[in-house]
Design an enzyme around this catalytic site. Sequence first.
Site, short mmCIF file in Angstrom:
data_model
loop_
_atom_site.label_atom_id
_atom_site.label_comp_id
_atom_site.label_asym_id
_atom_site.label_seq_id
_atom_site.Cartn_x
_atom_site.Cartn_y
_atom_site.Cartn_z
CB CYS A 196 -0.93 0.06 1.19
SG CYS A 196 -2.10 -1.26 1.26
CD GLU B 36 12.43 -11.19 -5.86
OE1 GLU B 36 13.61 -11.02 -6.23
OE2 GLU B 36 11.88 -10.45 -5.03
CD GLU C 174 19.58 -11.75 -4.25
OE1 GLU C 174 18.94 -12.27 -3.34
OE2 GLU C 174 19.24 -10.70 -4.81
CG ASN D 107 0.75 0.87 4.38
OD1 ASN D 107 0.54 -0.35 4.37
ND2 ASN D 107 1.97 1.37 4.31
N GLY D 108 -1.62 -0.86 6.24
CA GLY D 108 -1.41 -1.66 7.45
C GLY D 108 -2.56 -2.64 7.65
CD1 TRP E 92 0.60 -5.83 -2.99
CD2 TRP E 92 0.20 -6.81 -1.02
NE1 TRP E 92 1.19 -7.07 -2.99
CE2 TRP E 92 0.96 -7.70 -1.80
CE3 TRP E 92 -0.18 -7.20 0.26
CZ2 TRP E 92 1.35 -8.94 -1.36
CZ3 TRP E 92 0.21 -8.46 0.71
CH2 TRP E 92 0.97 -9.31 -0.10
CE LYS F 20 12.84 -2.22 -3.47
NZ LYS F 20 13.81 -3.21 -3.99
CE LYS G 190 16.49 -10.42 -7.13
NZ LYS G 190 16.95 -10.17 -5.80
NE ARG H 260 4.70 1.73 0.03
CZ ARG H 260 5.48 1.71 1.10
NH1 ARG H 260 6.72 2.10 0.99
NH2 ARG H 260 5.03 1.30 2.26
CG HIS I 235 23.70 -35.07 1.15
ND1 HIS I 235 24.11 -36.24 1.76
CD2 HIS I 235 24.81 -34.30 1.02
CE1 HIS I 235 25.40 -36.16 2.01
NE2 HIS I 235 25.85 -35.00 1.56
O1 M6R Z 1 13.59 -3.92 2.56
P1 M6R Z 1 14.14 -5.24 3.00
O2 M6R Z 1 15.56 -5.42 2.61
O3 M6R Z 1 13.93 -5.49 4.46
O4 M6R Z 1 13.29 -6.32 2.22
C1 M6R Z 1 13.46 -7.68 2.45
C2 M6R Z 1 12.84 -8.51 1.37
O5 M6R Z 1 11.46 -8.30 1.32
C3 M6R Z 1 13.44 -8.19 0.00
O6 M6R Z 1 14.82 -8.37 -0.02
C4 M6R Z 1 12.80 -9.11 -1.08
O7 M6R Z 1 13.19 -10.43 -0.90
C5 M6R Z 1 13.17 -8.59 -2.47
N1 M6R Z 1 12.02 -8.59 -3.30
C6 M6R Z 1 14.20 -9.42 -3.14
O8 M6R Z 1 14.44 -9.07 -4.46
#
Ligand code: M6R
Length: 608
Positions: A2, A489, A482, A98-99, A74, A603, A486, A27, A505
Amino acid sequence: MCGIVGYIGDRSAISVLLDGLQHLEYRGYDSAGVAVIQDDQVITHRSVGKLANLIQKIDRRELHGTVGIGHTRWATHGRPTEVNAHPHQEGRVVLVHNGIIENYLDLRRKLEKLGHSFTSETDTEILCHLVAEQLKKTKQMQPAIQKALALVEGSYAIVVMDAEDPDRLYFARQGSPLVLGLGEKENILASDVPAILAYTRKMVFLEDGDRGVISAKKFEIFDAKGKPVKRKVAQIDWDPVMAEKGGYKHFMLKEIFEQPKVIGDTLAGRISAKHGVVLPELAELFGSKKFDVDHIQFVACGTSWHAAGVARYWIESLCGIPVSVDLASEFRYRNPVIGKKTLCVAISQSGETADTLAAAQLAKRRGAKLIAVCNVQGSSVTRLAHATLYTRAGPEIGVASTKAFTTQLTVLWLLTLWLSRKLKKIKTAALEQEVKALKRLPGLVQTSLESHNEVRALAKQFMNASPVLFIGRGTHYPVVLEGALKLKEIAYIHAEGFAAGELKHGPIALVDQDVPVIALLPQGDLLEKMISNIQEVAARGASVLMIGEKNCFPKGMGTAHIPMPKASSYLTPILYVVPLQLFAYDIADQMGTDIDQPRNLAKSVTVE
Ligand code: M6R
C-alpha cells in the site's frame, strides 16, 4: 505494500497525488484511488489494477481542488475490487490506510450494533466508521481520530481528509511508514520519500505513535496521548532524477547498471590507505568501551538475508566470532539465545520490513547491541538501532533487489574488516591489501557488467527451462540462493539454489538433460570441489552454465561459460551475483513479464 499520498497546498492536488502514487508503484498494489475536495464536494475515483486504469478515468482539467488523498492498495482484507479500494468515506471522514487492523472484526460487530453498515470487506472502512462515531461526541476531527485509534490494535499509517474542512489533513502512524514533506506553501504526506522528492527535500520521518495535522503552511505532531512532540526535520540528499528510469527499459536494469557507481558511493570516505576502514557511525557504540561482543546475530528477510549469509562466512573466517543468520520471520517467534554480548545486525533495504523490525526489537529487548544496515535514511530500523551503517544505493524502485544487495555486501565487508581490526585479528599489511582491493571494486563490477551480451544470448536458451538449479559453495552459496530468488521473482520460473556439496543428498534426483544448472566457480580452495560437483550433474545430462575466471573452467566441460574478472577472493560474491541478476532480467524481459512490479510482490513488506 500500500502507498499513501496526501497533499495540501496551492497546486492542483490530483497531479501531485497521481505523480506521487506513480512513484510508490514499486511498493506493489492491485487497485488504486484518489479523493479531492473541490467546491465543497469530495470527488472520489477508484479503480482495479494498474494506476493507468485510474488515470484513464480522471479528467485532470476538471479537478482543480488543492487538497486530496490517494492510495495504492495491496489487498489483505477483501479482494482487489473497486469497492474495496481506498479512499473510504463515512460522513465527513475520508480516509486512506496502509497496514492491518487486527481487531477489525470485533470493532465491526460493535459498530454494527450502533447502527453502522459497511459497503466493503476491508478493515479500513471500520476505521472510517470508528472516527465518524467519535465525531458524534467530539465534533472535532483531531480528538475523534485520537480516540478512535485508542481502540485499534494493529499497524497503520493513515491520512484523513475532513469533507467539511478543506484546509487540513490529519495523519497517524503506528507500525507502517509515513513521511511528511515540508514545502513552500504546501505539505505532503507519503509512504516513502520518492513520492515527495519532486516537491521538497525537507522531510520529517514520523515515528510510531505520532499523530498530527497539516495545513498548507503549518504542521503539528502529537504523541499517542495527544501531547505535542517535536520531530527532527531531515534534509534528504536523494535527487528526484535518481527515482526516474533514465532511458533504461526498466528500473531493475538501471539499478543493475548503477552498481559500480553506488558501490563507489558506499565506499566513499570509509576506506583510506592510512586508516584502513573508517566507520565513524560505530564510534559511539564501541568508541572507548571494551569491545564486549562474543556472538553476532544477523536478522533479515529475502535478499537482505542472503547478504547476511555471505557476511557469516566473512566474519567467522576473519574475526573468529560465532555468527548466526536468521530469517527474521522465524527468529521473532523462537526463543533465541541473545544476551548483552550479542551484536545484532538487522539488514533491510527499506528499513520498514515488519518481520525484520520485530526481530531487531526482540534482540534489543534481550540486551543485544543493535546495528542496522539500511538504505533509507530515517526509516524505522534506523531509529530502532543503536547505530546505522547506511548503504548509499539511492532509491531502489525495482521490486527485485539488485544494487541494494551489492551495497549491503560492500557495507558488510567493511564491517568485517573493521571488526577484524578491532579484534586485532588482521595484520596491517593484510588490511592494506584488502583496502587496495576494495578501491578496485567499482571497476571490477563494471567489468562484470560487460558479460551482458553473453548473458542475453544465453537467456534465450534457458527461457523455457524449469526448474533451473543454481549451485555454489562457501560465500557463493548465499549468492546462488540470490540468483534463484531473482529468477523466481521476475521470470516466475521455478529455480533453486543449492550448496553444491548437498546435491548428492537429494537434489541431484532432479537433474536430467532438461534441467539446466548454473554453477559459480570462483578461484580458491573450493574450486576443485565445485568442479567435482559440476562433473556429477554433467554426467546426468544437465547443461551447465559456468561462471568464473577463464582459467578456472575445466576443459571440455560445461555448455556455456561466462568469464569473470580476477579479484580478491573475498570480493567475488559481489561480482558473481551480477551475471545472475542480468540472467534473470534478460529471461524475464524476453518473456515480457512485469519486471519492476512482479505479480503478488510488494517492495516493502510492512505487514506480517
Ligand atoms: O527492505 P528489505 O531489505 O527489508 O526487504 C526484504 C525482502 O522483502 C526483499 O529483499 C525481497 O526479498 C526482495 N524482493 C528481493 O528481491
